[in-house]
Design a protein around this motif. Sequence first.
Motif, mmCIF file in Angstrom:
data_model
loop_
_atom_site.group_PDB
_atom_site.id
_atom_site.type_symbol
_atom_site.label_atom_id
_atom_site.label_comp_id
_atom_site.label_asym_id
_atom_site.label_seq_id
_atom_site.Cartn_x
_atom_site.Cartn_y
_atom_site.Cartn_z
ATOM 1 N N LEU A 32 -1.158 2.790 -2.077
ATOM 2 C CA LEU A 32 -2.541 2.634 -2.521
ATOM 3 C C LEU A 32 -3.332 3.934 -2.358
ATOM 4 C CD1 LEU A 32 -4.498 0.399 -3.515
ATOM 5 C CD2 LEU A 32 -4.957 -0.096 -1.113
ATOM 6 N N LYS A 33 -2.749 4.876 -1.592
ATOM 7 C CA LYS A 33 -3.368 6.174 -1.276
ATOM 8 C C LYS A 33 -4.677 5.993 -0.519
ATOM 9 C CE LYS A 33 -1.057 8.349 -5.048
ATOM 10 N NZ LYS A 33 -0.975 9.381 -5.989
ATOM 11 N N TRP A 55 -8.300 8.264 -0.160
ATOM 12 C CA TRP A 55 -9.623 7.723 -0.480
ATOM 13 C C TRP A 55 -10.570 7.863 0.711
ATOM 14 C CZ3 TRP A 55 -11.128 6.951 -5.202
ATOM 15 C CH2 TRP A 55 -10.212 6.584 -6.186
ATOM 16 N N ARG A 56 -10.063 7.578 1.922
ATOM 17 C CA ARG A 56 -10.907 7.655 3.123
ATOM 18 C C ARG A 56 -11.303 9.088 3.441
ATOM 19 N NH1 ARG A 56 -7.590 3.004 6.462
ATOM 20 N NH2 ARG A 56 -8.642 1.251 5.455
ATOM 21 N N VAL A 57 -10.390 10.027 3.240
ATOM 22 C CA VAL A 57 -10.724 11.442 3.447
ATOM 23 C C VAL A 57 -11.766 11.877 2.426
ATOM 24 C CG1 VAL A 57 -9.823 13.805 3.281
ATOM 25 C CG2 VAL A 57 -8.544 12.074 4.555
ATOM 26 N N ARG A 58 -11.584 11.466 1.191
ATOM 27 C CA ARG A 58 -12.569 11.805 0.155
ATOM 28 C C ARG A 58 -13.941 11.263 0.533
ATOM 29 N NH1 ARG A 58 -13.690 9.272 -5.708
ATOM 30 N NH2 ARG A 58 -14.493 7.714 -4.275
ATOM 31 N N LEU A 70 -8.539 -4.346 -1.393
ATOM 32 C CA LEU A 70 -7.085 -4.495 -1.385
ATOM 33 C C LEU A 70 -6.506 -4.007 -0.057
ATOM 34 C CD1 LEU A 70 -4.611 -5.435 -2.851
ATOM 35 C CD2 LEU A 70 -4.532 -3.231 -4.032
ATOM 36 N N ALA A 71 -7.033 -2.910 0.473
ATOM 37 C CA ALA A 71 -6.578 -2.411 1.774
ATOM 38 C C ALA A 71 -6.850 -3.447 2.860
ATOM 39 C CB ALA A 71 -7.249 -1.084 2.108
ATOM 40 N N ILE A 105 -1.067 -5.607 -6.098
ATOM 41 C CA ILE A 105 -1.717 -4.328 -6.376
ATOM 42 C C ILE A 105 -1.909 -4.280 -7.886
ATOM 43 C CG2 ILE A 105 -1.481 -1.830 -6.306
ATOM 44 C CD1 ILE A 105 0.095 -2.137 -3.737
ATOM 45 N N TRP A 106 -3.129 -4.498 -8.277
ATOM 46 C CA TRP A 106 -3.591 -4.550 -9.661
ATOM 47 C C TRP A 106 -3.116 -5.778 -10.281
ATOM 48 C CZ3 TRP A 106 -6.565 -1.222 -7.964
ATOM 49 C CH2 TRP A 106 -6.178 0.001 -7.477
#
Length: 76
Positions: free
Chosen positions: A22-23, A27-30, A45-46, A75-76
């Motif tokens: 899910l990367k 996403w959290r770092v961004r 979803l996480a 997932i999707w």
Amino acid sequence: MSRPSADIEDVQREARRRLKSLKIEEWRVREFVTGTPVPDNIRHLAMQIEYAAQAIGRLSPIPADYADDVYWPRIW
């Protein structure tokens, strides 16, 4: 001959694998760097994956097929 049941470490490893796909860390770092929130669908979803891991880990015994998609959110 039946397969041995899994343990909580196996379930947590599967949850980490799913979160990685899910990367979520990217996403959290961004979000941390830019202040742009993780999109709701990714965040939800996480949370569902984390919840599923907790629920599967509480089963006694944990099913040998714990990694089967039937136990996890789509997932999707």
